[in-house]
Scaffold this motif. Structure first.
Motif, PDB file in Angstrom:
ATOM      1  N   UNK A  25       0.517  -1.198   0.255  1.00 58.59           N
ATOM      2  CA  UNK A  25       0.177  -0.120  -0.182  1.00 58.59           C
ATOM      3  C   UNK A  25       0.904   1.265   0.045  1.00 58.59           C
ATOM      4  N   UNK A  26       0.807   2.161  -0.997  1.00 60.08           N
ATOM      5  CA  UNK A  26       1.607   3.347  -1.034  1.00 60.08           C
ATOM      6  C   UNK A  26       1.140   4.483  -1.290  1.00 60.08           C
ATOM      7  N   UNK A  27       1.085   5.168   0.254  1.00 65.80           N
ATOM      8  CA  UNK A  27       1.172   6.571   0.740  1.00 65.80           C
ATOM      9  C   UNK A  27       1.547   7.639   0.144  1.00 65.80           C
ATOM     10  N   UNK A  28       1.054   8.215  -0.378  1.00 64.57           N
ATOM     11  CA  UNK A  28       1.607   9.560  -1.097  1.00 64.57           C
ATOM     12  C   UNK A  28       2.305  10.676   0.061  1.00 64.57           C
ATOM     13  N   UNK A  29       2.965  11.398   0.421  1.00 72.65           N
ATOM     14  CA  UNK A  29       3.331  12.568   1.064  1.00 72.65           C
ATOM     15  C   UNK A  29       3.477  14.029   0.200  1.00 72.65           C
ATOM     16  N   UNK A  30       3.034  15.244   0.047  1.00 71.42           N
ATOM     17  CA  UNK A  30       3.589  16.258  -0.405  1.00 71.42           C
ATOM     18  C   UNK A  30       4.099  17.767   0.126  1.00 71.42           C
ATOM     19  N   UNK A  31       5.179  18.023   0.210  1.00 72.08           N
ATOM     20  CA  UNK A  31       6.007  18.977   0.630  1.00 72.08           C
ATOM     21  C   UNK A  31       7.134  19.493   0.605  1.00 72.08           C
ATOM     22  N   UNK A  32       7.089  20.739   0.162  1.00 71.94           N
ATOM     23  CA  UNK A  32       8.518  21.357   0.219  1.00 71.94           C
ATOM     24  C   UNK A  32       9.987  20.436   0.934  1.00 71.94           C
ATOM     25  N   UNK A  33      10.534  19.418   0.106  1.00 72.70           N
ATOM     26  CA  UNK A  33      11.833  19.152   0.325  1.00 72.70           C
ATOM     27  C   UNK A  33      12.622  19.764   0.411  1.00 72.70           C
ATOM     28  N   UNK A  34      12.815  21.153  -1.122  1.00 73.08           N
ATOM     29  CA  UNK A  34      14.038  21.556  -0.800  1.00 73.08           C
ATOM     30  C   UNK A  34      13.882  22.476  -0.448  1.00 73.08           C
ATOM     31  N   UNK A  35      14.177  23.868  -0.927  1.00 71.77           N
ATOM     32  CA  UNK A  35      14.196  25.747  -0.679  1.00 71.77           C
ATOM     33  C   UNK A  35      14.241  25.394   0.950  1.00 71.77           C
ATOM     34  N   UNK A  62      -5.208  -6.557   6.884  1.00 73.01           N
ATOM     35  CA  UNK A  62      -6.543  -5.669   6.790  1.00 73.01           C
ATOM     36  C   UNK A  62      -7.265  -6.628   5.422  1.00 73.01           C
ATOM     37  N   UNK A  63      -8.930  -6.362   5.773  1.00 70.90           N
ATOM     38  CA  UNK A  63      -9.367  -7.449   5.834  1.00 70.90           C
ATOM     39  C   UNK A  63      -8.881  -9.017   4.933  1.00 70.90           C
ATOM     40  N   UNK A  64      -7.900  -9.564   5.854  1.00 70.32           N
ATOM     41  CA  UNK A  64      -7.557 -10.697   6.320  1.00 70.32           C
ATOM     42  C   UNK A  64      -6.543 -10.703   5.620  1.00 70.32           C
ATOM     43  N   UNK A  65      -5.709  -9.448   4.307  1.00 73.88           N
ATOM     44  CA  UNK A  65      -4.440  -9.737   3.945  1.00 73.88           C
ATOM     45  C   UNK A  65      -3.126  -8.549   4.398  1.00 73.88           C
ATOM     46  N   UNK A  66      -2.170  -9.509   4.953  1.00 75.90           N
ATOM     47  CA  UNK A  66      -1.445  -9.068   5.691  1.00 75.90           C
ATOM     48  C   UNK A  66      -0.528  -6.858   4.547  1.00 75.90           C
ATOM     49  N   UNK A  67      -1.081  -6.313   5.610  1.00 77.67           N
ATOM     50  CA  UNK A  67       0.384  -5.324   4.000  1.00 77.67           C
ATOM     51  C   UNK A  67       1.167  -4.417   4.434  1.00 77.67           C
ATOM     52  N   UNK A  68       2.193  -3.858   3.562  1.00 84.39           N
ATOM     53  CA  UNK A  68       3.058  -3.880   3.510  1.00 84.39           C
ATOM     54  C   UNK A  68       2.927  -2.050   2.821  1.00 84.39           C
ATOM     55  N   UNK A  69       3.209  -0.539   4.189  1.00 77.84           N
ATOM     56  CA  UNK A  69       3.185   0.003   3.467  1.00 77.84           C
ATOM     57  C   UNK A  69       4.656   1.039   3.315  1.00 77.84           C
ATOM     58  N   UNK A  70       4.436   2.098   1.862  1.00 82.18           N
ATOM     59  CA  UNK A  70       5.474   2.392   1.598  1.00 82.18           C
ATOM     60  C   UNK A  70       4.918   4.303   1.531  1.00 82.18           C
TER      61      UNK A  70
END
Length: 372
Positions: A25-35, A62-70
């Motif tokens: 499961x991929x979670x997004x992250x939006x932020x200023x990482x430069x400047x 989740x729902x009986x399925x193992x989850x790995x987050x990214x």
């Protein structure tokens, strides 16, 4: 016979592989990482990564399925146009939700992209306009400008006993929003606004503005903006001999403020959403874990992003899905999750209910709760 046995073995192997399979499961992250605002953006990312590392280490189904987050962390450069491009990239890549954006000026236009795609977003961006658009996919995990600016307006009047104030904002959606709320609450508490000035989010020279303000001798100056401008502003206020205290919202309430402003940071008073972390066992534990993981102190919102990832995972478990964004969004809307920084539940607009705020001063380079 040999073929039958071989097929049976392969079939059994298939069942084992299926049983051991994990959903990524991929979670997004939006932020200023430069400047100039990169310390805040990286701080938010660190908080989210710390939560993801813990979830993956603990193991989650989740729902009986193992989850790995990214975590897919993207640099939006605190630029609205770049933020919209990042949003479209996130949507196209299939992220299940997005932590951020950090800046209100980025979050407001980017939210339209996420809303169209039905992607839930969990920002700390504080401008009230963000959650007044009628979208059902926004869940603000920090205090709004109404709460931050309002807190400082009351603090200026009731604690600092200020009678007059000057206001400067950086013309960003965040800076204008928090400054407007300060003005509203300050006036309601009897403070006279004797000057209002404007700058921009990349300026570092405020001598002209401060010279003009000094002639009017305000008790306090409220700055709507970020530490990258607030720190040199505090130094220049001291250098120009202004007697006023410098007030602001969460944008200047960071370790970076103390680091850059040095001794001048002693004139700074600022508000952050949430309770003081060092006053609770969970908060102290978080600060220790963060320092151990990254060898630096937190800025402002690492704990909010940590809590945000954890409450998002909790919503997936309760919704029984990692892919149905509509079900996840519906679960977030009714969540009542106890995190490190407080309890998270949201009103009909997606604002954090009863978001607490704490006033800080900068001591020894770090924000410390006022009166502590």
């Amino acid at each position: 016979m040999r073929l039958t046995i071989t097929m049976a073995v392969l079939t059994a192997a298939g069942f084992v592989a299926s049983a051991n399979a994990q959903t990524v499961v991929t979670i997004g992250h939006s932020a200023p990482l430069t400047g100039p605002q990169a310390p805040n953006g990286k701080d938010n990312e660190n908080g989210a990564r710390l939560a993801i590392d813990e979830l993956n280490k603990a193991g989650l189904s989740v729902g009986g399925q193992k989850v790995t987050f990214k975590l897919d962390s993207e640099d939006d450069q605190a630029d609205p146009k770049v933020g919209v491009q990042v949003a479209q990239k996130m949507v196209d890549s299939g992220v299940v939700a997005v932590m951020g954006p950090y800046n209100s000026g980025v979050a407001i236009p980017a939210s339209k992209v996420y809303n169209t795609a039905g992607v839930p977003m969990l920002p700390v961006a504080s401008n009230p306009a963000l959650t007044k658009q009628g979208f059902k996919n926004i869940f603000r995990i920090g205090a709004s400008d109404e709460q931050l600016g309002g807190t400082m307006g009351q603090f200026a009047a009731k604690t600092l006993k200020a009678k007059t104030a000057a206001v400067i904002d950086d013309r960003t959606a965040y800076g204008q929003g928090v400054a407007e709320q300060f003005v509203k609450e300050a006036k309601a508490n009897g403070i006279q606004i004797i000057d209002q000035q404007f700058t921009n989010s990349s300026a570092t020279d405020f001598l002209g503005i401060l010279t003009s303000i000094k002639s009017k001798n305000p008790d306090v100056i409220f700055f709507g903006g970020y530490a990258s401008q607030g720190a040199p502003m505090a130094k220049q206020m001291k250098g120009r001999g202004l007697r006023a205290k410098l007030l602001g919202g969460d944008g200047i309430c960071s370790a970076d403020m103390g680091k850059v402003a040095g001794e001048a940071a002693s004139i700074v008073y600022c508000a952050q959403g949430g309770v003081s972390l060092d006053k609770t066992p969970a908060g102290r534990e978080f600060l220790q874990k963060y320092k151990a993981a990254y060898n630096i102190d937190t800025q402002v919102y690492a704990v909010s992003y940590y809590d945000g990832v954890k409450l998002l995972a909790d919503a997936m478990v309760k919704a029984g899905t990692t892919t149905d964004k509509a079900k996840i969004t519906a679960q977030l809307a009714k969540t009542d999750y106890k995190g490190v920084a407080g309890t998270y539940s949201f009103d009909a607009d997606g604002d954090l209910k009863g978001a607490p705020t704490t006033v800080y001063v900068i001591k020894n380079g770090l924000p410390v709760p006022y009166g502590q």
